[in-house]
Design a protein around this motif. Structure first.
Motif, PDB file in Angstrom:
ATOM      1  N   THR A  55       0.829  -1.204   0.000  1.00 55.08           N
ATOM      2  CA  THR A  55       0.000   0.000   0.000  1.00 55.08           C
ATOM      3  C   THR A  55       0.864   1.254   0.000  1.00 55.08           C
ATOM      4  O   THR A  55       1.646   1.490   0.923  1.00 55.08           O
ATOM      5  N   LEU A  56       0.723   2.035  -1.064  1.00 50.90           N
ATOM      6  CA  LEU A  56       1.431   3.309  -1.210  1.00 50.90           C
ATOM      7  C   LEU A  56       0.450   4.343  -1.752  1.00 50.90           C
ATOM      8  O   LEU A  56      -0.475   3.998  -2.491  1.00 50.90           O
ATOM      9  N   PRO A  57       0.642   5.617  -1.449  1.00 53.85           N
ATOM     10  CA  PRO A  57      -0.282   6.671  -1.907  1.00 53.85           C
ATOM     11  C   PRO A  57      -0.051   7.043  -3.376  1.00 53.85           C
ATOM     12  O   PRO A  57       0.203   8.200  -3.717  1.00 53.85           O
ATOM     13  N   LEU A  58      -0.172   6.056  -4.248  1.00 52.17           N
ATOM     14  CA  LEU A  58       0.208   6.253  -5.650  1.00 52.17           C
ATOM     15  C   LEU A  58      -0.820   7.031  -6.463  1.00 52.17           C
ATOM     16  O   LEU A  58      -0.532   7.431  -7.599  1.00 52.17           O
ATOM     17  N   ALA A  59      -2.003   7.237  -5.917  1.00 51.45           N
ATOM     18  CA  ALA A  59      -3.010   7.998  -6.657  1.00 51.45           C
ATOM     19  C   ALA A  59      -2.776   9.502  -6.577  1.00 51.45           C
ATOM     20  O   ALA A  59      -3.358  10.269  -7.346  1.00 51.45           O
ATOM     21  N   ILE A  66       4.563  12.325  -5.667  1.00 46.73           N
ATOM     22  CA  ILE A  66       5.111  11.403  -6.666  1.00 46.73           C
ATOM     23  C   ILE A  66       6.579  11.105  -6.369  1.00 46.73           C
ATOM     24  O   ILE A  66       7.017   9.946  -6.438  1.00 46.73           O
ATOM     25  N   LEU A  67       7.325  12.135  -6.020  1.00 50.50           N
ATOM     26  CA  LEU A  67       8.736  11.934  -5.698  1.00 50.50           C
ATOM     27  C   LEU A  67       8.895  11.052  -4.460  1.00 50.50           C
ATOM     28  O   LEU A  67       9.756  10.158  -4.422  1.00 50.50           O
ATOM     29  N   SER A  68       8.062  11.277  -3.454  1.00 54.41           N
ATOM     30  CA  SER A  68       8.106  10.444  -2.251  1.00 54.41           C
ATOM     31  C   SER A  68       7.795   8.994  -2.586  1.00 54.41           C
ATOM     32  O   SER A  68       8.476   8.065  -2.126  1.00 54.41           O
ATOM     33  N   SER A  69       6.781   8.784  -3.425  1.00 58.74           N
ATOM     34  CA  SER A  69       6.424   7.425  -3.840  1.00 58.74           C
ATOM     35  C   SER A  69       7.553   6.781  -4.633  1.00 58.74           C
ATOM     36  O   SER A  69       7.806   5.575  -4.517  1.00 58.74           O
ATOM     37  N   GLN A  72      10.009   5.384  -2.271  1.00 59.40           N
ATOM     38  CA  GLN A  72       9.482   4.188  -1.625  1.00 59.40           C
ATOM     39  C   GLN A  72       9.508   2.995  -2.577  1.00 59.40           C
ATOM     40  O   GLN A  72       9.813   1.865  -2.180  1.00 59.40           O
ATOM     41  N   LEU A  73       9.192   3.249  -3.848  1.00 59.69           N
ATOM     42  CA  LEU A  73       9.270   2.185  -4.849  1.00 59.69           C
ATOM     43  C   LEU A  73      10.714   1.747  -5.072  1.00 59.69           C
ATOM     44  O   LEU A  73      10.995   0.558  -5.272  1.00 59.69           O
ATOM     45  N   ARG A  74      11.628   2.700  -5.046  1.00 57.26           N
ATOM     46  CA  ARG A  74      13.050   2.366  -5.188  1.00 57.26           C
ATOM     47  C   ARG A  74      13.474   1.390  -4.094  1.00 57.26           C
ATOM     48  O   ARG A  74      14.132   0.377  -4.371  1.00 57.26           O
ATOM     49  N   LYS A  75      13.071   1.671  -2.870  1.00 54.86           N
ATOM     50  CA  LYS A  75      13.416   0.782  -1.757  1.00 54.86           C
ATOM     51  C   LYS A  75      12.804  -0.601  -1.953  1.00 54.86           C
ATOM     52  O   LYS A  75      13.462  -1.626  -1.733  1.00 54.86           O
ATOM     53  N   LEU A  76      11.540  -0.618  -2.397  1.00 56.04           N
ATOM     54  CA  LEU A  76      10.862  -1.891  -2.645  1.00 56.04           C
ATOM     55  C   LEU A  76      11.579  -2.693  -3.726  1.00 56.04           C
ATOM     56  O   LEU A  76      11.802  -3.906  -3.585  1.00 56.04           O
ATOM     57  N   ILE A  77      11.957  -2.027  -4.812  1.00 53.59           N
ATOM     58  CA  ILE A  77      12.651  -2.694  -5.910  1.00 53.59           C
ATOM     59  C   ILE A  77      13.958  -3.324  -5.429  1.00 53.59           C
ATOM     60  O   ILE A  77      14.276  -4.477  -5.764  1.00 53.59           O
ATOM     61  N   LEU A  78      14.703  -2.578  -4.646  1.00 56.99           N
ATOM     62  CA  LEU A  78      15.988  -3.085  -4.160  1.00 56.99           C
ATOM     63  C   LEU A  78      15.801  -4.183  -3.111  1.00 56.99           C
ATOM     64  O   LEU A  78      16.490  -5.214  -3.153  1.00 56.99           O
ATOM     65  N   ALA A  93       2.930   5.844 -12.675  1.00 56.75           N
ATOM     66  CA  ALA A  93       3.949   5.624 -13.703  1.00 56.75           C
ATOM     67  C   ALA A  93       5.115   6.587 -13.548  1.00 56.75           C
ATOM     68  O   ALA A  93       6.281   6.206 -13.723  1.00 56.75           O
ATOM     69  N   TRP A  94       4.804   7.845 -13.207  1.00 60.00           N
ATOM     70  CA  TRP A  94       5.894   8.801 -12.989  1.00 60.00           C
ATOM     71  C   TRP A  94       6.772   8.360 -11.813  1.00 60.00           C
ATOM     72  O   TRP A  94       8.009   8.395 -11.904  1.00 60.00           O
ATOM     73  N   ALA A  95       6.127   7.921 -10.735  1.00 55.55           N
ATOM     74  CA  ALA A  95       6.896   7.452  -9.576  1.00 55.55           C
ATOM     75  C   ALA A  95       7.724   6.225  -9.945  1.00 55.55           C
ATOM     76  O   ALA A  95       8.906   6.121  -9.588  1.00 55.55           O
ATOM     77  N   ALA A  96       7.124   5.303 -10.673  1.00 56.55           N
ATOM     78  CA  ALA A  96       7.826   4.079 -11.061  1.00 56.55           C
ATOM     79  C   ALA A  96       8.963   4.371 -12.033  1.00 56.55           C
ATOM     80  O   ALA A  96      10.042   3.760 -11.957  1.00 56.55           O
ATOM     81  N   TYR A  97       8.737   5.314 -12.940  1.00 59.38           N
ATOM     82  CA  TYR A  97       9.767   5.688 -13.915  1.00 59.38           C
ATOM     83  C   TYR A  97      11.002   6.220 -13.200  1.00 59.38           C
ATOM     84  O   TYR A  97      12.146   5.824 -13.513  1.00 59.38           O
ATOM     85  N   ILE A  98      10.792   7.103 -12.220  1.00 58.34           N
ATOM     86  CA  ILE A  98      11.918   7.646 -11.457  1.00 58.34           C
ATOM     87  C   ILE A  98      12.631   6.535 -10.703  1.00 58.34           C
ATOM     88  O   ILE A  98      13.874   6.450 -10.703  1.00 58.34           O
TER      89      ILE A  98
END
Length: 374
Positions: A55-59, A66-69, A72-78, A93-98
């Motif tokens: 659960t992340l505030p991706l909406a 978006i930058l905060s997300s 958080q996604l970067r940490k999840l990926i790693l 998508a913007w959060a995931a792209y970053i």
């Protein structure tokens, strides 16, 4: 292999349903499936299918959110050693792209809708859906839209049309007892043709157009069911009821609200209408109705031009033309029109072309192309 899908929420709708369906397919391929979103009713299905939800505030569309997300996604990926990230809506998508740029992980997008281009900033915001190493379009219509407006290399676009789940949408699974219960509950008359219009109550879904067409065929025998919740748009529901009343058809039109299971309503119908005044990117109603063996009458634009065989599995009518819709309804209700035969042709057509399995296999093939080049 570990695949992470990101989307805004998991409440309802084509994007959300496609996310859940693909998650189940990923698990069946022996890979690990992850989904990040702000949550919703479909999370339960992910849990049952073996997908881990985060659960992340991706909406949230605020740039700082978006930058905060993204971090958080970067940490999840790693932490989870994700191999590929698949984004399905713009803010996520913007959060995931970053996050993918920070980690070097492959990034793929699915372009689910036309996304209005009102100005340069809006076009730039939308363009994130074309920044994947591969871009998945949900129809040829959407692929053409991408090429016309965003100018990316055509060879980077894959088409994965949406599909129906044969285990869920099956005419044989709706009993006569269930249909009779629905008729009695809503006060529908036996042996009177039922015309159904599914879709949330919003202007572009064409409920107004539908009522205008019905007002032109009052001399015929029919009853109509409008399926879809009003949400916060109670004023629009009241407007539709008033239109039915002023047209003299209020006793023949039933507003049944939002339905968690729409399948029995497809089964109840003799013909299904999709009257969207703006082009559907794909249009699940057209495919799901045909999967239930029902002829479909749809606006002649967008995805319907691909999913409806005019005169064979249903009919196409001129967009936003109540008179032409009425003409097609007359044709469907004519004594010499064999709706059962048309419905059988419709079921065969979509079984061959538009199933969830075909959709997921096409998206999986995109994953393989990206990973092969990684």
């Amino acid at each position: 292999m570990k695949i992470l899908q990101v989307t805004a929420a998991l409440e309802q709708g084509g994007v959300e349903r496609g996310t859940v369906e693909m998650a189940a397919f990923i698990v069946l391929q022996g890979a690990e499936s992850f989904v990040a979103s702000q949550g919703g009713r479909l999370v339960v299905e992910l849990d049952k299918g073996g997908t881990k939800h985060l659960t992340l505030p991706l909406a949230r569309r605020n740039p700082f959110a978006i930058l905060s997300s993204a971090y958080q996604l970067r940490k999840l990926i790693l932490d989870e050693k994700i191999n590929l990230v698949h984004a399905r809506s713009r803010a996520p998508a913007w959060a995931a792209y970053i996050a993918c740029r920070l980690t070097g992980i492959p990034f793929v997008t699915t372009f689910h809708g036309t996304h209005r281009i009102q100005n340069r900033m809006k076009k730039f915001y939308n363009s994130i859906m074309t920044r994947g190493q591969r871009v998945i379009a949900i129809s040829q219509f959407i692929k053409n839209h991408i090429l016309d407006n965003y100018g990316i290399d055509e060879t980077l676009i894959d088409i994965a049309p949406r599909g129906f789940d044969p285990d869920r949408i099956d005419p044989q699974k709706v009993t006569a007892v269930k249909l009779q219960q629905l008729k009695e509950h809503w006060g529908l008359v036996d042996d009177l043709p039922v015309i159904a219009l599914p879709g949330r109550l919003t202007r572009w879904k064409g409920q107004t157009l539908f009522l205008q067409a019905l007002a032109q065929i009052q001399e015929l025998k029919w009853q109509a069911v409008i399926i879809g919740g009003a949400g916060h748009k109670r004023a629009f529901l009241d407007e539709l009821r008033n239109l039915a009343t002023s047209s003299g058809i209020e006793s023949r039109v039933f507003f049944v609200g939002d339905q968690a299971d729409i399948v029995p309503f497809y089964a109840l119908a003799d013909v299904v209408v999709s009257a969207s005044t703006e082009p559907e990117a794909f249009g699940r109603v057209a495919v799901e109705a045909q999967a239930m063996g029902k002829p479909i009458i749809a606006s002649a634009h967008g995805g319907a031009l691909e999913t409806v065989r005019d005169g064979e599995t249903g009919w196409l009518f001129k967009n936003n033309d109540a008179e032409d819709l009425a003409a097609k309804l007359r044709l469907a209700l004519a004594p010499d029109t064999d709706l059962t035969k048309i419905g059988m042709a419709a079921r065969t057509f979509v079984e061959n072309e538009y199933t969830v399995e075909k959709m997921c296999a096409a998206e999986w093939a995109s994953y393989q192309r990206i990973l092969a080049d990684a």
